[in-house]
Design an enzyme around this catalytic site. Structure first.
Site, PDB file in Angstrom:
ATOM      1  N   HIS A  56     -15.673  36.437  21.199  1.00  0.00           N
ATOM      2  CA  HIS A  56     -14.620  35.830  20.367  1.00  0.00           C
ATOM      3  C   HIS A  56     -14.040  36.853  19.388  1.00  0.00           C
ATOM      4  O   HIS A  56     -13.661  36.516  18.281  1.00  0.00           O
ATOM      5  CB  HIS A  56     -15.137  34.577  19.639  1.00  0.00           C
ATOM      6  CG  HIS A  56     -15.360  33.419  20.579  1.00  0.00           C
ATOM      7  ND1 HIS A  56     -14.322  32.623  21.019  1.00  0.00           N
ATOM      8  CD2 HIS A  56     -16.470  32.967  21.195  1.00  0.00           C
ATOM      9  CE1 HIS A  56     -14.815  31.701  21.853  1.00  0.00           C
ATOM     10  NE2 HIS A  56     -16.102  31.898  21.989  1.00  0.00           N
ATOM     11  N   THR A  57     -14.038  38.090  19.815  1.00  0.00           N
ATOM     12  CA  THR A  57     -13.415  39.148  19.013  1.00  0.00           C
ATOM     13  C   THR A  57     -12.083  39.571  19.617  1.00  0.00           C
ATOM     14  O   THR A  57     -11.261  40.178  18.937  1.00  0.00           O
ATOM     15  CB  THR A  57     -14.319  40.398  18.954  1.00  0.00           C
ATOM     16  OG1 THR A  57     -14.758  40.688  20.283  1.00  0.00           O
ATOM     17  CG2 THR A  57     -15.528  40.167  18.057  1.00  0.00           C
ATOM     18  N   ASP A  58     -11.851  39.240  20.902  1.00  0.00           N
ATOM     19  CA  ASP A  58     -10.687  39.858  21.570  1.00  0.00           C
ATOM     20  C   ASP A  58      -9.349  39.332  21.056  1.00  0.00           C
ATOM     21  O   ASP A  58      -8.382  40.087  20.973  1.00  0.00           O
ATOM     22  CB  ASP A  58     -10.773  39.782  23.110  1.00  0.00           C
ATOM     23  CG  ASP A  58     -10.780  38.384  23.695  1.00  0.00           C
ATOM     24  OD1 ASP A  58     -10.934  37.401  22.939  1.00  0.00           O
ATOM     25  OD2 ASP A  58     -10.629  38.281  24.937  1.00  0.00           O
TER      26      ASP A  58
ATOM     27  N   SER B   7     -16.110  34.035  34.404  1.00  0.00           N
ATOM     28  CA  SER B   7     -14.683  34.308  34.633  1.00  0.00           C
ATOM     29  C   SER B   7     -14.233  34.165  36.077  1.00  0.00           C
ATOM     30  O   SER B   7     -13.506  35.014  36.587  1.00  0.00           O
ATOM     31  CB  SER B   7     -14.304  35.702  34.128  1.00  0.00           C
ATOM     32  OG  SER B   7     -14.261  35.692  32.752  1.00  0.00           O
TER      33      SER B   7
ATOM     34  N   ASP C  93     -11.322  39.159  29.629  1.00  0.00           N
ATOM     35  CA  ASP C  93     -11.795  38.847  30.981  1.00  0.00           C
ATOM     36  C   ASP C  93     -10.963  39.581  32.031  1.00  0.00           C
ATOM     37  O   ASP C  93     -11.490  40.222  32.942  1.00  0.00           O
ATOM     38  CB  ASP C  93     -11.714  37.340  31.245  1.00  0.00           C
ATOM     39  CG  ASP C  93     -12.513  36.546  30.229  1.00  0.00           C
ATOM     40  OD1 ASP C  93     -13.325  37.157  29.507  1.00  0.00           O
ATOM     41  OD2 ASP C  93     -12.310  35.322  30.156  1.00  0.00           O
TER      42      ASP C  93
END
Ligand code: GLA
Length: 395
Positions: free
Chosen positions: A40-42, A134, A181
């Site tokens: 949850h950093t992208d 993914s 992803d």
């Protein structure tokens, strides 16, 4: 059916069954991915550290002369051949899995690469569906790769394929995902993870040398359900927190902040929950940078500790783990030879990734599997995975 040659033969056989013959059909592959750290950093302008897997999605495909599109998935046999057309690409309307390939054809058009004739395709994936490895981004990158090869769209790079995949997921499928992803899949490299700065798209490969240990994925088999809307909610919370910080400090993303600076501006965030979300984004980014440094220095123990800390932050501050992923991680931590264990991907179900010493893998699968079943009431699945290359044609 795990051997590439066998999969190729089988998928061409099914292609012939569905579409008359397999003459002129070509077979392509795109991997799935697992993220080692940087969750949850992208979409917060931070760093991620994912790698492509040797499992993924295969597609047998042949161009048509008309505008028809025919899709068949060996993973959704009951749905049969789904017939569509190039004139039927409408964002946010598809209700089945064809939304992923159709979204890519649509996104190619939006970017100026108009696909003028249709195709027949058969897909087969050996990534467990909905597992958080993914499978959808794998189908997206696979479709993009196929379009580039089949229609001669030269000049599209693999990074473009990742960006088009993300664009399609955002606009055609309505999930505001980041770039991780699709990038991990399009740019995968055997035995390497990708240290990607999502603010600039600068990246470096880092060899994943685990010496006497392997990556083990535990799949919770919890279907994600509400995941996508919760995902968009987390993203919105971070954006709001950033806008509050920006009233005083000029930063473009949470990824630009280090821990000390965040400590100084945290009080600008007017809501405790939002402050926790932002704290996760900031700390997780810093952890990712430290983890890659540790791996490069051969310090797998530290890498594992940072994976553990990542899970705790995702559980307590970001609140995306849930009882299933926590049960897997808690059980894993009790098994000897586990160097690190954390949830991977969006959360709310899906998988964990653990680094487990070779001598303890059987025990890991047995003990974590038993404890999970007792606690949650249904079984988890386990995969000892290898890091593979990005997309390509299968001969
Ligand atoms: C999903 C998204 C990614 C990323 C992860 C969480 O996999 O598609 O862009 O945000 O969740 O790290």
């Amino acid at each position: 059916m795990e051997n590439t040659g066998e999969i190729r033969n089988k998928i061409l056989e099914v292609f012939a069954e569905k579409y008359g013959s397999s003459e002129g059909a070509r077979v392509f592959f795109a991997p799935g991915r697992v993220n080692l750290i940087g969750e949850h950093t992208d979409y917060n302008g931070g760093h991620v550290f994912p790698c492509a897997l040797t499992i993924g999605t295969y597609g047998a495909v042949r161009r048509r002369d008309d505008r028809a599109l025919n899709f068949y998935s060996m993973n959704f046999e009951g749905e049969g051949v789904i017939a569509s057309s190039l004139d039927d690409l409408k964002p946010l309307e598809d209700k089945d899995w064809t939304a992923y390939p159709k979204g890519i054809i649509w996104a190619f058009g939006e970017k100026g690469y108009t696909v003028g004739s249709g195709f027949d395709i058969v897909l087969y994936g050996n990534i467990p569906n909905g597992s958080g490895l993914s499978s959808s981004a794998s189908v997206e990158v696979l479709t993009g790769y196929i379009l580039r090869e089949l229609y001669g769209f030269e000049g599209i790079t693999n990074i473009d394929l990742a960006l088009i995949g993300q664009y399609s997921e955002n606009r055609y499928n309505g999930v505001n995902c980041g770039i991780m992803d699709q990038f991990a899949i399009a740019m995968g490299k055997k035995d390497n993870a990708i240290f990607l700065d999502t603010a600039t798209l600068q990246y470096e490969y880092a060899p994943v040398k685990l010496l006497d240990a392997k990556l083990v994925i535990a799949c919770s088999n919890k279907k994600r359900g509400l995941g996508d809307s919760k995902y968009n909610e987390r993203r919105a919370e971070c954006e709001k927190a950033l806008s509050e910080i920006r009233t005083l400090v000029d930063v473009k993303s949470l990824g630009e902040l280090d821990e000390a600076t965040f400590g100084k501006v945290e009080s600008l965030i007017k809501d405790d929950v939002r402050a926790k979300r932002a704290r996760h984004a900031v700390y997780e980014n810093r952890r990712t940078i430290s983890a890659v440094r540790a791996l490069r220095n051969g310090n797998i123990t530290l890498f594992g500790q940072l994976m553990n800390a990542s899970h705790e932050s995702l559980r307590d501050d970001y609140e995306v783990t849930g009882p299933e992923l926590d049960a897997l991680v808690n059980a894993a931590r009790k098994v000897p030879g586990v160097i690190g264990s954390r949830m991977t991907g969006a959360g709310f179900g899906g998988c964990t990734v653990s680094i487990v010493r070779n001598g303890n893998i059987d025990e890991f699968i047995e003990r974590v599997g038993r404890e999970y079943l007792e606690k949650i009431g249904y079984a988890a699945d386990f995969y000892v995975v290898s890091i593979g290359d990005g997309p390509g044609e299968v001969f």
